[in-house]
Motif scaffolding. Structure first.
Motif, PDB file in Angstrom:
ATOM      1  N   GLU A  16       2.015   2.243  -3.634  1.00 13.04           N
ATOM      2  CA  GLU A  16       1.082   2.456  -4.430  1.00 13.04           C
ATOM      3  C   GLU A  16       0.892   3.778  -3.848  1.00 13.04           C
ATOM      4  OE1 GLU A  16      -4.157   2.316  -5.410  1.00 13.04           O
ATOM      5  OE2 GLU A  16      -2.294  -0.595  -4.150  1.00 13.04           O
ATOM      6  N   ARG A  17       0.809   4.059  -3.352  1.00 11.98           N
ATOM      7  CA  ARG A  17       0.179   5.828  -2.675  1.00 11.98           C
ATOM      8  C   ARG A  17       1.615   6.495  -3.046  1.00 11.98           C
ATOM      9  NH1 ARG A  17      -1.641   3.209   2.421  1.00 11.98           N
ATOM     10  NH2 ARG A  17       0.204   3.765   3.379  1.00 11.98           N
TER      11      ARG A  17
ATOM     12  N   PRO B  41       0.737  -1.414  -0.027  1.00  6.92           N
ATOM     13  CA  PRO B  41      -0.213  -0.013  -0.366  1.00  6.92           C
ATOM     14  C   PRO B  41       1.042   1.321  -0.509  1.00  6.92           C
ATOM     15  CG  PRO B  41      -0.974  -1.154   1.407  1.00  6.92           C
ATOM     16  CD  PRO B  41       0.903  -1.842   1.259  1.00  6.92           C
TER      17      PRO B  41
ATOM     18  N   ALA C 101      -3.488   9.496  -2.596  1.00  8.20           N
ATOM     19  CA  ALA C 101      -2.555   9.072  -1.792  1.00  8.20           C
ATOM     20  C   ALA C 101      -2.395   9.863  -0.631  1.00  8.20           C
ATOM     21  CB  ALA C 101      -0.630   9.697  -2.665  1.00  8.20           C
TER      22      ALA C 101
ATOM     23  N   ARG D  56      -4.802  10.753   1.195  1.00  8.41           N
ATOM     24  CA  ARG D  56      -6.123  10.255   2.165  1.00  8.41           C
ATOM     25  C   ARG D  56      -5.380   9.021   2.961  1.00  8.41           C
ATOM     26  NH1 ARG D  56     -11.920  10.394  -1.024  1.00  8.41           N
ATOM     27  NH2 ARG D  56     -10.554  11.724  -1.948  1.00  8.41           N
ATOM     28  N   ALA D  57      -5.165   8.068   2.005  1.00  9.72           N
ATOM     29  CA  ALA D  57      -5.258   6.567   2.130  1.00  9.72           C
ATOM     30  C   ALA D  57      -3.751   6.116   3.212  1.00  9.72           C
ATOM     31  CB  ALA D  57      -4.245   6.245   0.870  1.00  9.72           C
TER      32      ALA D  57
ATOM     33  N   GLU E 209       1.079   6.981  -6.902  1.00 11.88           N
ATOM     34  CA  GLU E 209      -0.329   8.300  -7.117  1.00 11.88           C
ATOM     35  C   GLU E 209       0.177   9.435  -6.367  1.00 11.88           C
ATOM     36  OE1 GLU E 209      -3.222   6.507  -4.472  1.00 11.88           O
ATOM     37  OE2 GLU E 209      -4.053   5.332  -5.878  1.00 11.88           O
ATOM     38  N   ALA E 210       0.996  10.046  -5.080  1.00  8.42           N
ATOM     39  CA  ALA E 210       1.647  11.409  -5.339  1.00  8.42           C
ATOM     40  C   ALA E 210       2.517  11.371  -5.894  1.00  8.42           C
ATOM     41  CB  ALA E 210       2.135  11.229  -3.559  1.00  8.42           C
TER      42      ALA E 210
END
Length: 190
Positions: free
Chosen positions: A67-68, A64, A187, A189-190, A71-72
């Motif tokens: 992935e964040r 995870p 990104a 928020r997760a 995304e960022a």
């Protein structure tokens, strides 16, 4: 032949699906012409092999945090590209700009977590099947994804002189900024 049809169908879906790379191909077509758009549409050929290898090494699941982070980084890069495009006015040409567009497309695709998720969730399973199935899958997938993006770019470039298409370059840049902002929010928020 089932693998060829599956690869072609998934490649066509990915090629016409709205997303950062498609927006970048449209922007290249509107500002630099068909050649630059076709060059940008080659990005999956240059980037997906990295995701395929990573999918096998990481055993089909993205951590995870990675992935964040993707995304960022991807979101920030899309905001940068969109703002850069909004500052620029009118079509410009030249070989250097087409190569810059390819570079931007490669970075966009490398920082797009959806590419990795596709190869981790769908592609890796297809590539682990007995030969020649993986070859048929790839022979269907890549011509479809690259060809459909290049066709979109060619059509946009061919008709870019039409008055109703002129605002499309600004809209595609604004959408890049919005999509990048969305990825940054997701990104964070997760």
């Amino acid at each position: 032949m089932e693998a060829l049809a599956l690869g072609f169908s998934l490649g066509l879906w990915a090629g016409v699906n709205p997303g950062p790379l498609t927006l970048l191909v449209i922007r290249q077509a509107l500002t630099h012409g068909a050649g630059a758009a076709a060059l940008a549409s080659l990005a999956p050929l240059l980037t997906d092999s990295f995701a395929i290898v990573l999918a096998f090494l990481v055993a089909r699941s993205l951590p995870p945090g990675l992935e964040r982070a993707l995304e960022a980084v991807g979101g920030a890069f899309l905001v940068y590209l969109g703002c850069k495009g909004l500052r620029r006015s009118g079509p410009v040409g030249g070989r250097g700009t087409a190569l810059n567009g390819l570079r931007d497309a490669v970075v966009v695709n490398l920082t797009n977590p959806h590419m990795y998720l596709f190869w981790f969730a769908v592609g890796a399973g297809q590539l682990k099947r007995p030969l020649p199935e993986p070859l048929w899958f790839v022979l269907g997938f890549y011509p479809a994804i690259v060809g459909s993006k290049a066709l979109i770019g060619l059509l946009i470039a061919r008709y870019r002189h039409l008055p109703w298409l002129a605002p499309l370059a600004r809209w595609s840049n604004a959408l890049l900024v919005a999509l990048g902002g969305y990825l940054l929010v997701v990104a964070a928020r997760a």
